[in-house]
Design an enzyme around this catalytic site. Structure first.
Site, PDB file in Angstrom:
ATOM      1  N   LEU A   1      76.172  42.471  62.180  1.00 28.51           N
ATOM      2  CA  LEU A   1      75.783  42.019  63.608  1.00 28.51           C
ATOM      3  C   LEU A   1      76.926  41.836  64.263  1.00 28.51           C
ATOM      4  O   LEU A   1      77.886  41.081  63.903  1.00 28.51           O
ATOM      5  CB  LEU A   1      74.961  40.665  63.302  1.00 28.51           C
ATOM      6  CG  LEU A   1      73.890  40.513  62.654  1.00 28.51           C
ATOM      7  CD1 LEU A   1      73.844  38.995  62.397  1.00 28.51           C
ATOM      8  CD2 LEU A   1      72.724  40.971  63.184  1.00 28.51           C
ATOM      9  N   HIS A   2      76.823  42.495  65.509  1.00 28.60           N
ATOM     10  CA  HIS A   2      77.764  42.486  66.682  1.00 28.60           C
ATOM     11  C   HIS A   2      77.365  42.668  68.058  1.00 28.60           C
ATOM     12  O   HIS A   2      78.194  42.247  68.896  1.00 28.60           O
ATOM     13  CB  HIS A   2      79.135  43.277  66.036  1.00 28.60           C
ATOM     14  CG  HIS A   2      78.753  44.779  66.538  1.00 28.60           C
ATOM     15  ND1 HIS A   2      78.248  45.548  65.518  1.00 28.60           N
ATOM     16  CD2 HIS A   2      79.073  45.536  67.672  1.00 28.60           C
ATOM     17  CE1 HIS A   2      77.970  46.632  66.202  1.00 28.60           C
ATOM     18  NE2 HIS A   2      78.448  46.725  67.454  1.00 28.60           N
ATOM     19  N   ARG A   3      76.281  42.845  68.197  1.00 32.34           N
ATOM     20  CA  ARG A   3      75.847  42.939  69.582  1.00 32.34           C
ATOM     21  C   ARG A   3      76.071  41.760  70.219  1.00 32.34           C
ATOM     22  O   ARG A   3      75.462  40.714  69.772  1.00 32.34           O
ATOM     23  CB  ARG A   3      74.230  43.573  69.602  1.00 32.34           C
ATOM     24  CG  ARG A   3      74.131  44.673  68.919  1.00 32.34           C
ATOM     25  CD  ARG A   3      74.406  45.851  70.088  1.00 32.34           C
ATOM     26  NE  ARG A   3      74.374  47.120  69.195  1.00 32.34           N
ATOM     27  CZ  ARG A   3      75.434  47.965  69.672  1.00 32.34           C
ATOM     28  NH1 ARG A   3      76.267  47.894  70.394  1.00 32.34           N
ATOM     29  NH2 ARG A   3      75.551  49.019  68.797  1.00 32.34           N
TER      30      ARG A   3
END
Ligand code: UD1
Length: 369
Positions: free
Chosen positions: A207-209
Site C-alpha cells: 500500500l502506498h497510494r
C-alpha cells in the site's frame, strides 16, 4: 541514433531494463545514455533494483529526492534541461506515469527533442490521481506512444493522438518478469523460512497510494481488516517508505502475531513471494499486472484502475478500503477455486523487441513521423 533513458522511481527500473538490453543488441545503431532523476533514493527503492536487473550505472543522477509534487517536478525539469543540452539525444525514452516521467517529457518538448512514451494510453479516468495527470500530459506531448494493451490505443485515439504515432507492443514489465522468474524462484526456500510462510498459505500486501495511506482513518480501517484476516492466514506487508511512519503510529492498536510489517523488498524477493501468495492486496499499478500474469488472485484497494485488462482478462478485482469491504472480499477470494484466466495479448516477454524494431525502422529512415 542516440537514445536517452529516464528512470526516477521504483516501478521504472523493470520497464527500462529490457529496453536497454534489447537496444544493446544493436550497438552500431544505438548509443544509450541512462539518467536517474533520484526521485527514489533509498537503497531498497533504487540500488537493489539496479543490481538485480543488471542495469548499468546511471550516466547522470540528478539527485532530486522528495518534496511536494510541484517542487519535485520543477526540480527535475531544472536539472534535466542542462543534461539534454549536453547530451543532445535524438530520442528520450520515458516509461510509466511518475512525476519524473512528466517532468522530463515536458523539458524535451520545450527543447524540440523527440519523446517516446512506453506504457502509453492507460487511463483510470480519475483526475484526482497524480499519475493520471502525468499520463495524460505525457501522452499529449510524446512523439511515439507504445501501448501495453489495446485499451491504450482506444484511449489515445479518443484524445486525438495521430494513429501513426501509436504502436501496440505489449508489456515491458512482463518482459522482465518472464526473464527473472526462474532466478526469483531460487530465493523462495530461504524466504519461506525467513518469514515463516508456506506456498499459497499467506496474504501479501502493498500500500502506498495517498488515497489509502495519507489519511490515518482510512489506513486504520485497512490495518484493522488485515489484523482480522491474519487470525486465519499470515499476512506479509513490505512497507513503502511513504507508508512507514503512519503504520508505525498505528502499530500499537493493530498488532497481531501473524502479521509482519517488513522493510521494502528487492525485485527478486518480491517476485518470489508474490508467485507463492494465496492472495495479494495492493494499490500498485504494476502488481495488478504481475498477479494477472502469474495467475495469483489480486484485490486492488482503489475505486478504479488504469489497467482494465487485469480485470477483464486477469485475476484482479477492485475493493473499497473500509474494514468491512476488505474482510468480505479477502475471505471470498481466499475460498474461490483457481481462476480461469487469459494472459493479455502480447504480454509474452517480447515487448521490448517490438519497440526496438520500431526504433530501427525510424533510425534507418523506413518509418517517418
Ligand atoms: C511514486 C509515484 C507512484 C509510484 C510509486 C512507486 C508519483 C506521483 N508517484 O510514489 O506513481 O507508484 O512512486 O513507489 O510520481 N520516500 C523515501 N525514500 C525513497 C522514496 C520516497 O523515504 O527512496 C518517501 C519520502 O517520504 C517521500 C515519499 O516516500 O516524500 C513519497 O515519495 P514520492 O516519490 O513523492 O512518491 P511515491 O509515493 O513513492
Amino acid at each position: 541514433m542516440k537514445i536517452l533513458h529516464v528512470v526516477g522511481a521504483r516501478p521504472n527500473y523493470m520497464k527500462i531494463a529490457p529496453l536497454m538490453r534489447a537496444l544493446g543488441q544493436y550497438p552500431d545503431s544505438f548509443e544509450q545514455v541512462l539518467v536517474h532523476t533520484g526521485q527514489h533514493y533509498d537503497p531498497q527503492m533504487s540500488q537493489v533494483f539496479f543490481d538485480e536487473l543488471e542495469l548499468p550505472r546511471p550516466d547522470i543522477n540528478l539527485n532530486i529526492g522528495s518534496g511536494t509534487h510541484a517542487w519535485q517536478t520543477a526540480q527535475v525539469m531544472l536539472h534535466f534541461e542542462p543534461v539534454l543540452l549536453e547530451f543532445k539525444p535524438d530520442w528520450v525514452l520515458v516509461v510509466g506515469d511518475v512525476n519524473s516521467t512528466l517532468a522530463c517529457s515536458l523539458v524535451c518538448s520545450k527543447l524540440g527533442i523527440r519523446v517516446a512514451h512506453v506504457e502509453a494510453g492507460l487511463r483510470s479516468y480519475d483526475r484526482s490521481m497524480p499519475e493520471e495527470i502525468n499520463r495524460i500530459l505525457t501522452d499529449q506531448i510524446s512523439d511515439l506512444l507504445f501501448t501495453p494493451s489495446q485499451d491504450g490505443n482506444a484511449n489515445l485515439l479518443r484524445e486525438g493522438v495521430s494513429p501513426e504515432k501509436i504502436h501496440f507492443v505489449g508489456n515491458v514489465m512482463i518482459d522482465t518478469l518472464i526473464r527473472m522468474l526462474p532466478k526469483a524462484q531460487t530465493h523462495w526456500d530461504h524466504l519461506k523460512e525467513k518469514f515463516c510462510i508456506n506456498d499459497k498459505g499467506f496474504v501479501l500486501v502493498t500500500l502506498h497510494r495517498p488515497s489509502n495511506v495519507d489519511d490515518p482513518h482510512i489506513l486504520s480501517e485497512i490495518m484493522t481488516a488485515l489484523v482480522e484476516i491474519s487470525q486465519d492466514l499470515p499476512v506479509l506487508f513490505p512497507v513503502h517508505p511513504r507508508t512507514r511512519q503512519r503504520v508505525n503510529d498505528l502499530e500499537k492498536e493493530t498488532k497481531s502475531s501473524q502479521m509482519q510489517n517488513i522493510e521494502p523488498l528487492g525485485y527478486l524477493d518480491f517476485l518470489a513471494i508474490q508467485a507463492h501468495a494465496a492472495l495479494v492486496l495492493t494499490d500498485s499499478g504494476g502488481i495488478q499486472e504481475e498477479t494477472t500474469y502469474l495467475g495469483i488472485p489480486c484485490l486492488t484497494a482503489r475505486s478504479n484502475t488504469e489497467r482494465p485488462v487485469t480485470i477483464t482478462h486477469g485475476t484482479n478485482q477492485l475493493v473499497k478500503s473500509d474494514t468491512g469491504s476488505l474482510i468480505t472480499a479477502m475471505q471470498k477470494r481466499l475460498m474461490e477455486k483457481p481462476l480461469d484466466l487469459k494472459v493479455p495479448l502480447l504480454w509474452d516477454g517480447h515487448a521490448a523487441e517490438r519497440i526496438v524494431k520500431v526504433m530501427l525502422e525510424i533510425s534507418s529512415g523506413q518509418l517517418h513521423l
